[in-house]
Motif scaffolding. Structure first.
Motif, mmCIF file in Angstrom:
data_model
loop_
_atom_site.group_PDB
_atom_site.id
_atom_site.type_symbol
_atom_site.label_atom_id
_atom_site.label_comp_id
_atom_site.label_asym_id
_atom_site.label_seq_id
_atom_site.Cartn_x
_atom_site.Cartn_y
_atom_site.Cartn_z
ATOM 1 N N ASN A 1 -57.754 -1.553 29.857
ATOM 2 C CA ASN A 1 -56.522 -0.771 29.744
ATOM 3 C C ASN A 1 -56.269 0.052 31.005
ATOM 4 N N TRP A 2 -57.306 0.680 31.524
ATOM 5 C CA TRP A 2 -57.172 1.484 32.744
ATOM 6 C C TRP A 2 -56.699 0.631 33.921
ATOM 7 N N LEU A 3 -57.307 -0.547 34.075
ATOM 8 C CA LEU A 3 -56.956 -1.421 35.190
ATOM 9 C C LEU A 3 -55.494 -1.868 35.108
ATOM 10 N N ILE A 4 -55.076 -2.287 33.917
ATOM 11 C CA ILE A 4 -53.700 -2.757 33.740
ATOM 12 C C ILE A 4 -52.717 -1.623 34.003
ATOM 13 N N PHE A 5 -53.010 -0.464 33.443
ATOM 14 C CA PHE A 5 -52.102 0.679 33.575
ATOM 15 C C PHE A 5 -51.939 1.087 35.033
ATOM 16 N N ILE A 6 -53.047 1.246 35.736
ATOM 17 C CA ILE A 6 -52.980 1.720 37.123
ATOM 18 C C ILE A 6 -52.329 0.665 38.013
ATOM 19 N N TYR A 7 -52.691 -0.602 37.799
ATOM 20 C CA TYR A 7 -52.087 -1.672 38.602
ATOM 21 C C TYR A 7 -50.572 -1.689 38.426
ATOM 22 N N ALA A 8 -50.111 -1.598 37.171
ATOM 23 C CA ALA A 8 -48.667 -1.632 36.909
ATOM 24 C C ALA A 8 -47.957 -0.426 37.522
ATOM 25 N N THR A 9 -48.581 0.739 37.446
ATOM 26 C CA THR A 9 -47.969 1.952 38.004
ATOM 27 C C THR A 9 -47.833 1.851 39.525
ATOM 28 N N LEU A 10 -48.900 1.432 40.183
ATOM 29 C CA LEU A 10 -48.870 1.343 41.639
ATOM 30 C C LEU A 10 -47.981 0.205 42.122
ATOM 31 N N ALA A 11 -47.763 -0.801 41.249
ATOM 32 C CA ALA A 11 -46.901 -1.930 41.612
ATOM 33 C C ALA A 11 -45.443 -1.669 41.233
ATOM 34 N N ASP A 12 -45.130 -0.420 40.882
ATOM 35 C CA ASP A 12 -43.764 -0.033 40.497
ATOM 36 C C ASP A 12 -43.270 -0.825 39.291
ATOM 37 N N ASP A 13 -44.148 -0.994 38.309
ATOM 38 C CA ASP A 13 -43.802 -1.689 37.070
ATOM 39 C C ASP A 13 -43.948 -0.756 35.871
ATOM 40 N N VAL A 14 -43.523 0.488 36.020
ATOM 41 C CA VAL A 14 -43.601 1.448 34.923
ATOM 42 C C VAL A 14 -42.727 0.999 33.751
ATOM 43 N N LEU A 15 -41.660 0.260 34.068
ATOM 44 C CA LEU A 15 -40.789 -0.258 33.010
ATOM 45 C C LEU A 15 -41.559 -1.212 32.090
ATOM 46 N N GLN A 16 -42.444 -2.023 32.673
ATOM 47 C CA GLN A 16 -43.274 -2.913 31.855
ATOM 48 C C GLN A 16 -44.248 -2.114 30.992
ATOM 49 N N LEU A 17 -44.801 -1.062 31.560
ATOM 50 C CA LEU A 17 -45.684 -0.212 30.770
ATOM 51 C C LEU A 17 -44.927 0.389 29.595
ATOM 52 N N SER A 18 -43.706 0.817 29.858
ATOM 53 C CA SER A 18 -42.882 1.375 28.798
ATOM 54 C C SER A 18 -42.673 0.352 27.687
ATOM 55 N N LEU A 19 -42.336 -0.883 28.061
ATOM 56 C CA LEU A 19 -42.144 -1.946 27.069
ATOM 57 C C LEU A 19 -43.434 -2.202 26.304
ATOM 58 N N GLY A 20 -44.560 -2.216 27.023
ATOM 59 C CA GLY A 20 -45.846 -2.458 26.377
ATOM 60 C C GLY A 20 -46.172 -1.424 25.324
ATOM 61 N N TYR A 21 -45.924 -0.157 25.644
ATOM 62 C CA TYR A 21 -46.232 0.894 24.679
ATOM 63 C C TYR A 21 -45.179 1.005 23.580
ATOM 64 N N TYR A 22 -44.000 0.395 23.799
ATOM 65 C CA TYR A 22 -43.033 0.301 22.708
ATOM 66 C C TYR A 22 -43.483 -0.736 21.674
ATOM 67 N N ILE A 23 -44.026 -1.866 22.154
ATOM 68 C CA ILE A 23 -44.406 -2.926 21.218
ATOM 69 C C ILE A 23 -45.813 -2.737 20.650
ATOM 70 N N ASN A 24 -46.590 -1.841 21.253
ATOM 71 C CA ASN A 24 -47.940 -1.595 20.749
ATOM 72 C C ASN A 24 -47.995 -1.207 19.268
#
Length: 299
Positions: free
Chosen positions: A85-108
């Motif tokens: 979880n840490w790896l995915i979260f940090i990678y997405a944040t640094l890759a400017d994919d916070v929108l994907q993180l948002s979607l992920g935590y919406y469907i969680n």
């Protein structure tokens, strides 16, 4: 409504609000590789939790837990899920994919509800089934974007839901459990730090108090919400944890669109509309279910 239920709900709200702020923190570490940031999270989280254990005089409980082989095996599994979880979260944040993180935590919450129903025999409601259908419809639309399917969103949702499942079944307090998880990851983390960390990162830390302070803060920033999450998940039904989780992706969505100005196309908008419609169904269903007496023990 019992006192335990109230405390669990407050802990859940606090936890997800803190996690919603995480993109702001990790953006401060832009320029450092994601894997190195994860290593520092492990090290400083272990340090912070052991300080807490000494402060509350709970080391005896740690020794007792370390002698339970079955418990250690389960905590090793939860530690691996936490690391993923840490790896995915940090990678997405640094890759400017916070929108994907948002979607992920919406469907969680969908995974939470499914696992709660299947594994913990928690009751669900018709509106929840409708919500599942709506969200999966939204995800199906994303298949039209073959080169942009939100794999990070799906992975972060699945991995963190499985982490919650594993931790919910463990008979160990939140602080002790987190310390053992970080302890399991500590030796591999230290090996990675000393053998594979880039010289550029080492030089930056040695010559800048900024990097050192921000990295050390990873200890309390990581540990405190994980402790409150583990404490909350044992006090309230698992479906309600999923309901509270909407706080996190809503904050992330706002940051992605209004602060980081991430781009999204028409299909992304349609997907989020289906997801939000599903959330509305979940809210209505949960409200209707709580108008009736519910089993707060989740049995």
């Amino acid at each position: 409504m019992t006192q335990q239920f109230k405390h669990g709900l407050l802990l859940a709200v606090f936890t997800y609000a803190v996690w919603g702020l995480f993109p702001l923190y990790f953006k401060l570490l832009a320029g450092m590789p994601a894997d190195e940031i994860v290593v520092h999270r492990i090290i400083w989280s272990a340090f912070f939790t052991v300080v807490l254990l000494l402060a509350v005089q709970r080391l005896k409980g740690v020794r007792h837990s370390l002698c339970d082989i079955r418990l250690l095996g389960r905590l090793a599994l939860s530690a691996m899920l936490l690391l993923a979880n840490w790896l995915i979260f940090i990678y997405a944040t640094l890759a400017d994919d916070v929108l994907q993180l948002s979607l992920g935590y919406y469907i969680n919450p969908l995974f939470n509800m499914l696992f709660g129903f299947i594994l913990f025999k928690e009751r669900t409601h018709r509106m929840g089934i409708i919500a599942i259908g709506l969200v999966f419809t939204g995800l199906a639309i994303q298949f039209a974007q073959v080169d942009k399917f939100p794999i990070l969103a799906v992975l972060v949702a699945l991995v963190f839901s499985l982490y919650g499942v594993v931790r919910k079944g463990l008979k160990v307090d939140a602080l002790t459990g987190l310390f053992i998880e970080t302890l399991i990851l500590l030796i591999p983390g230290l090996i990675y730090l000393f053998c594979f960390t880039s010289q550029q990162s080492i030089t930056a830390i040695e010559h800048s108090y900024y990097w050192l302070i921000v990295l050390v803060l990873a200890g309390p920033i990581t540990s405190i919400p994980l402790i409150t999450f583990s404490a909350a998940v044992t006090r309230i039904p698992y479906y309600l944890m999923g309901f509270c989780q909407y706080i996190t992706p809503t904050m992330m969505f706002a940051f992605a669109i209004f602060l980081y100005h991430e781009t999204w196309n028409r299909l992304d908008i349609v997907t989020f509309m289906f997801v939000w419609a599903g959330i509305i169904c979940m809210v209505i269903g949960t409200w209707q279910a709580n108008k009736k007496p519910i089993n707060l023990a989740g049995k």
